[in-house]
Design an enzyme around this catalytic site. Structure first.
Site, PDB file in Angstrom:
ATOM      1  CB  SER A 103     -46.357   0.052   7.959  1.00 19.25           C
ATOM      2  OG  SER A 103     -47.474  -0.120   8.794  1.00 19.25           O
ATOM      3  CG  ASP A 118     -46.414   6.345  13.239  1.00 16.59           C
ATOM      4  OD1 ASP A 118     -47.463   5.971  13.790  1.00 16.59           O
ATOM      5  OD2 ASP A 118     -45.863   5.701  12.325  1.00 16.59           O
ATOM      6  CG  HIS A 152     -48.241   4.514  10.350  1.00 18.21           C
ATOM      7  ND1 HIS A 152     -47.026   4.049  10.825  1.00 18.21           N
ATOM      8  CD2 HIS A 152     -48.732   3.531   9.548  1.00 18.21           C
ATOM      9  CE1 HIS A 152     -46.802   2.842  10.329  1.00 18.21           C
ATOM     10  NE2 HIS A 152     -47.821   2.500   9.557  1.00 18.21           N
TER      11      HIS A 152
END
Lengths: 372, 372
Positions: A154, A322, A352
């Site tokens: 991320s 995601d 995610h």
């Protein structure tokens, strides 16, 4: 065959927060931070030729505590990092720094300025490139000229990618997990809503709330919005559907404000409260701003041209479900790399957050590629 | 062959807001509203046996103004409704009522209670079934025993579906467009965030803001969140990408609060301001609550059992790129109908809002099915 546990010097106790002074930092958009401190943790021992160092970059609300260590406090990537784990701390020296602007040990908005006042609203815009330059100074101080590998998911994946592009000679291997080459319009849009939520809270006081109540509701709302995007629709439907929260009735009151909650509302209330209790709202703003600005190609031509400067071997992974960092965006990154690469799919329906909850899905390939 | 324009009595001017008093209304969760008024518009003329009446239900922030009429003010479904349009107002008598709780003519939180004070925080929870019961009284007053068809998209689709299940003898045909049989966990989650945004605004004052400043920022934030979910990721990326807003520079300031905006931020600022300028925040709460509570099967057994009570012919449509009301959810509805039906796909990349922007995609099949 198991390695025997190494004996560490007292300064290298695993998984304990320490602090490094890295001096003043000129920032990309013109700001300046004097006397910057980075909080960091380490695991394992740097070898004699400093060739076994691994940098792990945390996500937006993550900390330096990647893995268990001296205490048994769980880390956020315990499945990946530790003795005998894929990133085996019996062999590798793992370093995790709190990103500049953070609230887990590094200089951030809640830190004191040279006059002894919290930075608050005066804390400058920092970019992910600024963060990498700060972390490079930490590497200097730790005697690490070149990372064996830099890893992140991320926002951490964006930092890992920027490390490879900004300090190409210092990154041998780079794992970019559930991250994009640049924040997309939708990611910017959701981020803006989160920033607006924090700023809307009357307790925010323009960012100078350290002598009053912190903007818990605004930060909580930001987290609610974010958390929905971190999970998938099927995940929420499977776990909660339309169920009421236990002992509550959504149709049980005349006034909307007095009705019972749905289970998914209670769940998000819990997520909101949990984050608001552990995180600083200004840091949330600063790191969100950094993420909105993320674009590895900024000022470097096309994405392909920007990546041409990297020398690292890449490992690119995405969570198949995601819906914030779509797997296709990871594929676009992989395709633009100088030597290309495949995208490893984390098979998880959660969305995610699968880069945290289901990292075991790619631990094997990652170990084989980078840590064999 | 074109029909000649009918001559309307003065009370039936096309597309002009009128008001009907429908008496006091007991509400599903125990509230009571005295002296309820519904705002409504009509187009065309009711025929002698009252067999050509069509009810159109608006979406969350929609109004009664479905189509152009006496004035040239555009309607939100002009492509579908009007003289010579698929729902041809030279042949059909179209009625659109503002949902109870609304701010476009019907009794809502900004209306005055019997003491002459705005309802504000005291406005009770209304459900979609309450709305249908109110609208059934309007139909009584208009002399409409049975609708030729009831149509709606999004929240309007939920209302159309509830019409068919709550008043089965009064609905001959029912079009449910970009709507679900029940609000899903994710829809509830996004709705909760929007409600929290409005409540967070200090100008909200618990809902009693009519003597002060309305909570424009909170309502605007609710709209931002909603608007992202109404559009698709590719739509936002295609239109805005990471472009800065013209003459602004996202990297042009030292302080985050002073930087220039990305184009997508400016776009959402515009959407937020536009809604906040035309809509009441309490109505947004009340109708959002109604939508969260939407479940055609509530108290009626399984979805299949709930739909078994309907007698209408159904037309079900979904926007292929909708990521808030997924086409699969429309397919689940279609499959649970007594005689089943196919789902008509609105082929549009825009997302949920395609039921407004691209309704022409299904106008032909809808006309052939219901208005031939």
């Amino acid at each position: 065959m198991r390695h025997s546990a190494p004996q560490y010097p007292a300064t290298a106790v695993d998984g304990v927060l320490r602090f490094a002074s890295i001096g003043g930092l000129e920032l990309e958009t013109g700001g300046y931070l004097p006397d910057v401190v980075l909080g960091y943790e380490t695991w394992g021992q740097l070898n004699a030729d400093a060739s076994n160092a691994v940098f792990v970059a945390h996500a937006l609300t993550g900390s330096t505590h990647v893995a268990r260590g001296h205490t048994d406090e769980p880390g956020w990537w315990d499945e990946l990092v530790g003795p005998g784990r894929p990133v085996d701390t019996n062999r590798f020296y793992v370093v995790a720094a709190n990103m500049i602007g953070g609230c887990y040990g590094s200089t951030g908005p809640s830190s004191l300025d040279p006059q002894g006042l919290p930075w608050g609203s005066r804390f400058p815009l920092v970019t992910i490139r600024d963060a990498v330059r700060a972390e490079a100074r930490l590497a200097d101080r730790l005697g690490i000229a070149r990372w064996h590998a830099v890893l992140g998911g991320s926002l951490g994946g964006a930092r890992a990618l920027e490390w490879a592009a900004t300090e190409p000679d210092r990154v041998q291997r780079c794992a970019v997990i559930a991250a994009t080459p640049a924040s997309t319009a939708e990611q910017i849009a959701f981020a803006q809503a989160q920033i607006a939520a924090i700023r809307l809270d009357p307790d925010f006081s323009g960012g100078d709330y350290y002598n009053g109540n912190p903007p818990l509701a605004g930060l909580g709302l930001a987290r609610r919005i974010a958390h929905i995007t971190y999970r998938s629709e099927p995940e929420l439907e499977y776990r909660f559907g339309r169920s009421p929260q236990e002992d509550e009735n959504p149709f049980g009151a005349v006034l909307p404000a007095e009705r019972g909650r749905y289970a998914v509302e209670s769940y998000l209330d819990h997520q909101a409260g949990k984050l608001a209790g552990r995180f600083d709202a200004n840091t949330y703003l600063v790191l969100t701003e950094a993420l909105m600005g993320h674009d590895v190609a900024r000022g470097r031509g096309s994405l392909r041209q920007a990546l041409a400067r990297t020398t690292a071997e890449f490992f690119v992974a995405a969570v198949e479900s995601d819906r914030l960092y779509f797997p296709q965006q990871s594929a676009d990154l992989a395709a633009a790399l100088p030597r290309g690469t495949q995208v490893h799919l984390i098979r998880a329906p959660i969305g995610h957050d699968g880069f945290l909850t289901n990292v075991r899905e790619i631990a094997g390939p990652l170990q084989a590629a980078f840590f064999a």
